[in-house]
Scaffold this motif. Structure first.
Motif, PDB file in Angstrom:
ATOM      1  N   GLN A   1      -0.287   2.946 -18.404  1.00  0.00           N
ATOM      2  CA  GLN A   1       0.719   3.232 -19.385  1.00  0.00           C
ATOM      3  C   GLN A   1       2.162   2.477 -19.564  1.00  0.00           C
ATOM      4  N   ASP A   2       2.370   1.873 -18.159  1.00  0.00           N
ATOM      5  CA  ASP A   2       3.747   1.050 -18.069  1.00  0.00           C
ATOM      6  C   ASP A   2       3.444  -0.009 -17.214  1.00  0.00           C
TER       7      ASP A   2
ATOM      8  N   ARG B   1      -1.771  -8.160 -18.133  1.00  0.00           N
ATOM      9  CA  ARG B   1      -1.588  -6.636 -18.577  1.00  0.00           C
ATOM     10  C   ARG B   1      -0.196  -6.269 -18.226  1.00  0.00           C
TER      11      ARG B   1
ATOM     12  N   LEU C   1       2.663  -5.052 -20.769  1.00  0.00           N
ATOM     13  CA  LEU C   1       3.690  -4.028 -20.772  1.00  0.00           C
ATOM     14  C   LEU C   1       5.052  -4.051 -20.568  1.00  0.00           C
TER      15      LEU C   1
END
Length: 212
Positions: A84-85, A145, A149
């Motif tokens: 998510q982060d 990724r 992020l």
């Protein structure tokens, strides 16, 4: 390879089973001390069975390592998909690096042994190149990724450079860990965290985690 007396699908399935079953023995013995007879003496399988399904130790080692690395390259898929982060993904990545170094050191040692032998044994080179490419992609999936992020899309290293740097740190830590250095895992996590902080400044640059 000899023409199998059993259907090809079952023949290949049995090869895969034997390769998996002898993987730990191969990892313990290493390339130089491995022969089909030696593997048979340290496993539940006869020399005749192994010799039927594999031409030689090279054939068996390649089969075993291909299977192990096929599992390895999916190791980080879950944390990448669930991230998510950037800070959370970075923490999960460092934790898994520590876990695999601690829990699967003999198997990683076998891989590095095989990769070194590819310098001398032409029979290893194509398989090693394929495995290396898959590992590079695995690492790059994490880096890409993280970058997305963290909003760090400029000035990223090439996938080859990112993989070579992290793999080099991992190999050094593996040697220290196998030599009994109790700080090897934490040092690996610290060094990879520092590397990520330089590549991906901002939320990805938190303090390194301890190995679980």
């Amino acid at each position: 390879m000899r023409t199998p007396k059993v259907p090809l699908e079952k023949f290949e399935q049995r090869r895969a089973e034997l390769g998996e079953a002898t993987l730990q023995t191969l990892a313990a013995l290493g390339y130089a001390r491995t022969s089909l007879r030696e593997i048979a003496q340290n496993s539940a399988f006869s020399h005749g069975v192994l010799h039927y399904y594999f031409q030689d130790k090279t054939d068996l080692i390649l089969c075993s390592v291909r299977q192990y690395k096929a599992r390895c390259v999916t190791r980080y898929d879950g944390i990448v998909a669930q991230a998510q982060d950037a800070a959370g993904l970075r923490q999960a990545f460092l934790a898994l690096l520590g876990d695999t170094l601690r829990d699967e050191a003999p198997l990683h040692r076998l891989w590095y042994d095989l990769r070194a032998q590819a310098m001398f044994e032409a029979a290893f080179r194509d398989d090693v190149a394929v495995i290396e490419a898959s590992l590079e992609k695995m690492v790059w999936n994490v880096i890409a990724r993280l970058a997305a992020l963290a909003g760090a899309t400029q000035g990223l290293p090439s996938p080859a450079l990112a993989y070579a740097t992290i793999d080099g740190l991992f190999q050094q830590a593996l040697l220290k860990h196998l030599s009994g250095d109790a700080t090897a895992i934490a040092a690996l996590q610290h060094d990879v965290a520092a590397l990520l902080a330089r590549l991906l400044p901002g939320p990805a640059a938190a303090e390194p985690v301890e190995s679980r």
